[in-house]
Scaffold this active site. Structure first.
Site, PDB file in Angstrom:
ATOM      1  N   ASP A 103       0.715  -1.238  -0.002  1.00  0.00           N
ATOM      2  CA  ASP A 103      -0.057   0.070   0.042  1.00  0.00           C
ATOM      3  C   ASP A 103       0.691   1.242  -0.029  1.00  0.00           C
ATOM      4  O   ASP A 103       1.481   1.452   1.211  1.00  0.00           O
ATOM      5  CB  ASP A 103      -0.783  -0.144   1.181  1.00  0.00           C
ATOM      6  CG  ASP A 103      -1.617   1.226   1.449  1.00  0.00           C
ATOM      7  OD1 ASP A 103      -1.978   1.770   0.407  1.00  0.00           O
ATOM      8  OD2 ASP A 103      -2.234   1.450   2.540  1.00  0.00           O
ATOM      9  N   ASP A 290      -2.067   6.049  -5.402  1.00  0.00           N
ATOM     10  CA  ASP A 290      -2.419   5.126  -4.115  1.00  0.00           C
ATOM     11  C   ASP A 290      -2.802   3.610  -4.641  1.00  0.00           C
ATOM     12  O   ASP A 290      -3.794   3.417  -5.067  1.00  0.00           O
ATOM     13  CB  ASP A 290      -3.532   5.598  -3.471  1.00  0.00           C
ATOM     14  CG  ASP A 290      -3.796   4.954  -2.316  1.00  0.00           C
ATOM     15  OD1 ASP A 290      -3.163   3.988  -1.692  1.00  0.00           O
ATOM     16  OD2 ASP A 290      -4.814   5.408  -1.420  1.00  0.00           O
TER      17      ASP A 290
END
Length: 506
Positions: A103, A290
């Protein structure tokens, strides 16, 4: 994910056991960690993953390469039906294996602990046992990360972490002792490995990526993502530490500088709908690359404009209208008979609760996707709202058809900006491309790339990949460019030069 950026959609992941892991040694002795893909319920997955990763505390991601003989690591990613990408790491000596989301929107590493024995989400996933590792070192500092209405709680420990063929020593990570079952119970992944900056660590821990660089494990302070958006192919994607794989992009990358450390944030220009300027971000907007988010998220005003252009309608609105269409006339008949109004919804088995809620709580219940489902959830709430309007219309002696029309108007007025929006699957080919201006270059995404199609034929549901997220910052409104963008565009995260690069993926 453990930071002040937040998403609105949150639901359960469907639980499937991870496929057997395949190991192979190739170029320069690099270890490739291969994982298989699972066919899962994609609609539930995108509801769950799509925006639980945009949180007040945030998370997700994964990729590949053609590098020199050493100084890099490759992690093969599993594509979880285009909604999440995860790969395998090992913690401890000998390594205890975990499937984690890589992430770029968070910076901590966390996995379940054997000390987590009250949360089902921990119990059904592999758990780290410090007693089984010869390289474990205690820390004990408590930590918590908030995910919307869910959270993880635990404490920091230190151990070796194996990522691909790289072994990071003395790595601080969180052993979770509590995990929110609503969020993590049925997730395919066991934990999260953050690739963001140390500034957003819950406990200011040094991230795994920093230690890879500091310990000289990579030749270049660069990592790159290739996400395979073809769910029918075996290879889900690859994350390359220490370089890029030229086999997975065409042309040169367009680089833009990181404008705010914490997230991989940069300046973005105008957003075009078709070939026309939307008028938003022409003067500049902040954007974040992201890997932990499936969707695009942006300011409500432009998201509304895009969803109107593609003919999107709110899922909540459609569910409400479906209920009215199926049960409306029966509800009116019961209201005009001797059935008590506050018993009608439970009588029709749309609610499990006998009683009435006030209108304000009904609306809040619809908007809050994480409301208590003990009374029947959204369908129950729709029924109760419809009854209130029907009672008012009956008092005005309106006809049955007019009452139904007026209740449908109530359905249209439900808030939809932060919820899923559906489109006509037959109209995808006529929808406009959406383009983002990055580094003075246009990066287009096609309808096939920004629409999730779930199912086939008449049973198909098509969902817009654009969801609203209003976050103001000194740099202006913020966009989140998730997997829907990183799939079409190979993405390089250059830590050494503090920049992000995009090139057409192949």
């Amino acid at each position: 994910m453990g930071t002040p950026i937040k998403a609105s959609l949150l639901a359960l992941f469907l639980f499937f056991l991870l496929s057997p892991t395949a190991f192979s040694v190739s170029n320069g002795g690099l270890l490739r960690v291969g994982l298989k893909k699972r066919k899962v319920d994609r609609l539930d997955q995108l509801r769950a993953h799509g925006v639980h990763m945009l949180g007040n505390a945030r998370k997700d991601f994964g990729f590949r390469r053609t590098l020199s003989d050493s100084g890099s690591g490759i992690v093969a990613l599993t594509n979880d039906r285009d909604t999440a990408y995860y790969g395998e790491i090992g913690i401890g000596t000998p390594p205890q294996n975990f499937a984690v989301i890589f992430d770029t929107g968070s910076s901590d590493l966390w996995v379940p602990s054997t000390k987590c024995d009250t949360s089902l989400a921990c119990v059904i996933h592999p758990r780290y046992d410090s007693g089984d590792s010869s390289t474990y070192k205690g820390n004990g500092t408590t930590a918590s990360i908030q995910y919307g209405t869910g959270a993880i709680v635990g404490f920091y420990s230190q151990d070796s972490v194996e990522v691909g063929d790289l072994v990071v020593e003395h790595q601080d990570f969180i052993e979770t002792t509590e995990e929110d079952d609503t969020v993590f119970l049925k997730s395919e992944f066991d934990g999260i490995l953050g690739l963001g900056f140390q500034e957003i660590s819950a406990g200011k821990a040094v991230p795994v990526w920093y230690n890879m660089v500091n310990q000289g494990l990579v030749e270049e302070a660069v990592f790159s993502f290739w996400l395979n958006r073809n769910v029918d192919e075996e290879e889900g994607g690859e994350l390359v530490f220490g370089g890029v794989d030229p086999n997975h992009f065409r042309g040169n990358h367009t680089y833009v500088p990181v404008t705010r450390k914490g997230y991989w944030q940069f300046e973005m220009g105008d957003v075009l709908i078709g070939d026309k300027s939307s008028g938003f971000c022409a003067g500049g907007c902040a954007a974040i690359a992201d890997s932990g988010t499936s969707f695009f998220a942006g300011p409500t005003a432009i998201i509304t404009q895009i969803n109107q252009a593609i003919g999107a309608k709110g899922v909540l609105n459609q569910q409400c209208k479906t209920l009215v269409g199926q049960y409306g006339k029966n509800m009116i008949q019961m209201l005009t008979s001797e059935v008590q109004p506050d018993k009608i919804c439970s009588h029709m088995k749309l609610c499990t609760f006998d009683g009435a809620h006030d209108v304000r709580s009904m609306i809040e219940s619809v908007v809050d996707k994480n409301n208590d489902k003990s009374s029947g959830g959204e369908i129950c709430t729709f029924c109760e709202m419809a009854l209130v309007r029907m009672q008012n219309e009956i008092k005005r002696n309106e006809t049955e058809d007019n009452i139904i029309n007026h209740v449908n108007e109530v359905c249209d007025q439900l808030p939809t900006s932060s919820a899923e929006s559906i489109v006509d699957c037959n109209g995808i080919s006529s929808m406009p491309n959406i383009a983002f201006t990055i580094g003075s270059k246009l990066f287009e995404v096609t309808p096939e790339q920004y629409i999730y199609k779930v199912g086939e034929g008449e049973a198909a549901t098509c969902i817009s990949g654009f969801t609203a997220l209003d976050i103001m910052s000194p740099q202006g409104p913020i966009w989140i460019l998730g997997d829907m963008f990183m799939g079409p565009y190979h993405t390089v995260f250059d830590y050494g030069k503090l920049r992000v690069g995009f090139a057409e993926a192949v």
